[in-house]
Design a protein around this motif. Structure first.
Motif, PDB file in Angstrom:
ATOM      1  N   ARG A  89       0.819  -1.217   0.000  1.00 31.97           N
ATOM      2  CA  ARG A  89       0.000   0.000   0.000  1.00 31.97           C
ATOM      3  C   ARG A  89       0.851   1.265   0.000  1.00 31.97           C
ATOM      4  O   ARG A  89       0.327   2.376   0.062  1.00 31.97           O
ATOM      5  CB  ARG A  89      -0.944  -0.008   1.201  1.00 31.97           C
ATOM      6  N   SER A  90       2.151   1.109  -0.069  1.00 34.31           N
ATOM      7  CA  SER A  90       3.060   2.254  -0.088  1.00 34.31           C
ATOM      8  C   SER A  90       2.963   3.007  -1.404  1.00 34.31           C
ATOM      9  O   SER A  90       2.586   2.446  -2.435  1.00 34.31           O
ATOM     10  CB  SER A  90       4.513   1.788   0.085  1.00 34.31           C
ATOM     11  N   CYS A  91       3.338   4.263  -1.368  1.00 35.34           N
ATOM     12  CA  CYS A  91       3.470   5.060  -2.595  1.00 35.34           C
ATOM     13  C   CYS A  91       4.918   4.943  -3.054  1.00 35.34           C
ATOM     14  O   CYS A  91       5.747   5.790  -2.732  1.00 35.34           O
ATOM     15  CB  CYS A  91       3.098   6.520  -2.326  1.00 35.34           C
ATOM     16  N   HIS A  92       5.212   3.878  -3.758  1.00 30.88           N
ATOM     17  CA  HIS A  92       6.577   3.608  -4.207  1.00 30.88           C
ATOM     18  C   HIS A  92       6.562   3.590  -5.728  1.00 30.88           C
ATOM     19  O   HIS A  92       5.656   3.014  -6.338  1.00 30.88           O
ATOM     20  CB  HIS A  92       7.047   2.277  -3.628  1.00 30.88           C
ATOM     21  N   SER A  95      -3.153 -10.151  -3.852  1.00 28.14           N
ATOM     22  CA  SER A  95      -3.211  -9.904  -2.406  1.00 28.14           C
ATOM     23  C   SER A  95      -2.075  -8.961  -2.011  1.00 28.14           C
ATOM     24  O   SER A  95      -1.174  -8.680  -2.801  1.00 28.14           O
ATOM     25  CB  SER A  95      -3.104 -11.221  -1.626  1.00 28.14           C
ATOM     26  N   ASP A  96      -2.145  -8.469  -0.787  1.00 24.63           N
ATOM     27  CA  ASP A  96      -1.095  -7.585  -0.284  1.00 24.63           C
ATOM     28  C   ASP A  96       0.241  -8.318  -0.228  1.00 24.63           C
ATOM     29  O   ASP A  96       0.289  -9.556  -0.160  1.00 24.63           O
ATOM     30  CB  ASP A  96      -1.458  -7.079   1.117  1.00 24.63           C
ATOM     31  N   PHE A  97       1.319  -7.553  -0.213  1.00 17.96           N
ATOM     32  CA  PHE A  97       2.649  -8.150  -0.192  1.00 17.96           C
ATOM     33  C   PHE A  97       3.646  -7.179   0.425  1.00 17.96           C
ATOM     34  O   PHE A  97       3.405  -5.980   0.510  1.00 17.96           O
ATOM     35  CB  PHE A  97       3.103  -8.530  -1.609  1.00 17.96           C
ATOM     36  N   PHE A  98       4.759  -7.733   0.854  1.00 14.48           N
ATOM     37  CA  PHE A  98       5.906  -6.953   1.303  1.00 14.48           C
ATOM     38  C   PHE A  98       6.965  -7.061   0.214  1.00 14.48           C
ATOM     39  O   PHE A  98       7.336  -8.161  -0.192  1.00 14.48           O
ATOM     40  CB  PHE A  98       6.443  -7.500   2.627  1.00 14.48           C
ATOM     41  N   TYR A  99       7.427  -5.914  -0.272  1.00  9.11           N
ATOM     42  CA  TYR A  99       8.355  -5.863  -1.413  1.00  9.11           C
ATOM     43  C   TYR A  99       9.755  -5.487  -0.943  1.00  9.11           C
ATOM     44  O   TYR A  99       9.955  -4.440  -0.331  1.00  9.11           O
ATOM     45  CB  TYR A  99       7.848  -4.839  -2.420  1.00  9.11           C
ATOM     46  N   PRO A 156       0.588 -11.439   3.497  1.00 10.36           N
ATOM     47  CA  PRO A 156       0.535 -12.861   3.160  1.00 10.36           C
ATOM     48  C   PRO A 156       1.693 -13.354   2.290  1.00 10.36           C
ATOM     49  O   PRO A 156       1.899 -14.558   2.163  1.00 10.36           O
ATOM     50  CB  PRO A 156      -0.794 -13.003   2.411  1.00 10.36           C
ATOM     51  N   GLN A 157       2.459 -12.426   1.702  1.00  9.98           N
ATOM     52  CA  GLN A 157       3.586 -12.867   0.878  1.00  9.98           C
ATOM     53  C   GLN A 157       4.677 -11.801   0.810  1.00  9.98           C
ATOM     54  O   GLN A 157       4.428 -10.621   1.040  1.00  9.98           O
ATOM     55  CB  GLN A 157       3.127 -13.251  -0.524  1.00  9.98           C
ATOM     56  N   MET A 158       5.881 -12.262   0.518  1.00 15.62           N
ATOM     57  CA  MET A 158       7.031 -11.397   0.271  1.00 15.62           C
ATOM     58  C   MET A 158       7.348 -11.454  -1.208  1.00 15.62           C
ATOM     59  O   MET A 158       7.152 -12.492  -1.854  1.00 15.62           O
ATOM     60  CB  MET A 158       8.274 -11.866   1.045  1.00 15.62           C
TER      61      MET A 158
END
Length: 198
Positions: free
Chosen positions: A64-67, A81-85, A117-119
Motif C-alpha cells: 500500500r506504499s506510494c513507491h 493480495s497484499d505483499f511486502f516488497y 501474506p507474501q514477500m
C-alpha cells in the motif's frame, strides 16, 4: 562476530549510498536524493552491523506504499493480495558469504509475516544471476513472471514467497499486533517529528 540487524540511522546514509553504488551490476545505482526518499518513506530500512562496522542494508515497502519502482508496480498489477516488497538488499563485498544476507532475510520475513501474506523481490537476470536465484530459492521464493524495467532495459525474475504465519496472525490479532518491541514497525522520520495529538 555476531550480526546485529537494526533500523538505519540518518548519519549512516552516506555509508549506505557508498555500499549501494559499489555493489556492482546486480543493484541499480542511486543518488543521495533517492536514498533520502527511501529513508523518509520506506516501511523497512535496516542495516546490518558486524564487529561494529556497517555490513549491508535492506529496504522494503508494503504493497500500500506510494513507491515508484516499475518492479513494485508489476507486483501490484499481477498479484491479487497484499505483499511486502524487498526493493534492494546490499551486503558489503568483504561480508558476502558470511551469513549477513540470510540474517537480513530472516529479519525481513519476521517483520513481513506479521503484516502480509507474501514477500516479493526481483533478481536481475542479465548479469550472472545463478547465485542470487539459488539464494532466493533456498528461502522458498519462486518465479511468478519476468519484467523488463523500461528505464534501464534490465530483465528481472519476479519472485514471491508465501508467508504461512500471516493467516494465523491476522485471524488472531486482526491487524492490531501486541505492543512488544520485536513486533513494532519502523518509525519514519516524519512521524518522529510530528507533534503528539495531531
Amino acid at each position: 562476530m555476531s550480526i546485529v540487524i537494526r533500523d538505519v540511522r540518518e548519519h549512516e546514509l552516506d555509508s549506505v549510498l557508498a555500499l549501494n553504488n559499489n555493489a556492482g551490476l546486480a543493484i541499480l545505482p542511486m543518488d543521495a536524493h533517492r536514498l533520502r526518499q527511501f529513508y523518509e518513506q520506506a516501511e523497512y530500512f535496516r542495516v546490518a552491523e558486524r564487529d561494529g562496522n556497517l555490513a549491508g542494508f535492506l529496504i522494503g515497502f508494503g504493497s500500500r506504499s506510494c513507491h515508484d519502482s516499475s518492479n513494485f508496480a508489476w507486483f501490484k498489477q499481477n498479484l491479487d493480495s497484499d505483499f511486502f516488497y524487498i526493493d534492494r538488499i546490499v551486503v558489503a563485498s568483504r561480508r558476502r558469504g558470511g551469513g549477513v544476507g540470510r540474517a537480513f532475510y530472516a529479519d525481513a520475513q519476521s517483520y513481513a509475516e506479521l503484516r502480509f501474506p507474501q514477500m516479493t523481490c526481483e533478481v536481475f537476470l542479465d548479469h550472472g544471476a545463478d547465485a542470487a536465484l539459488l539464494f532466493h530459492g533456498s528461502f522458498g521464493f519462486r518465479e511468478v513472471g519476468q519484467n523488463t524495467m523500461p528505464q534501464v532495459e534490465v530483465r528481472a525474475s519476479m519472485l514471491t514467497k508465501e508467508l504461512c504465519s500471516y493467516s494465523w496472525v491476522n485471524d488472531t490479532y486482526g491487524g492490531r499486533l501486541p505492543d512488544v518491541p520485536w513486533a513494532r514497525g519502523r518509525q519514519l522520520p516524519a512521524q518522529a517529528q510530528r507533534p503528539t495529538g495531531t
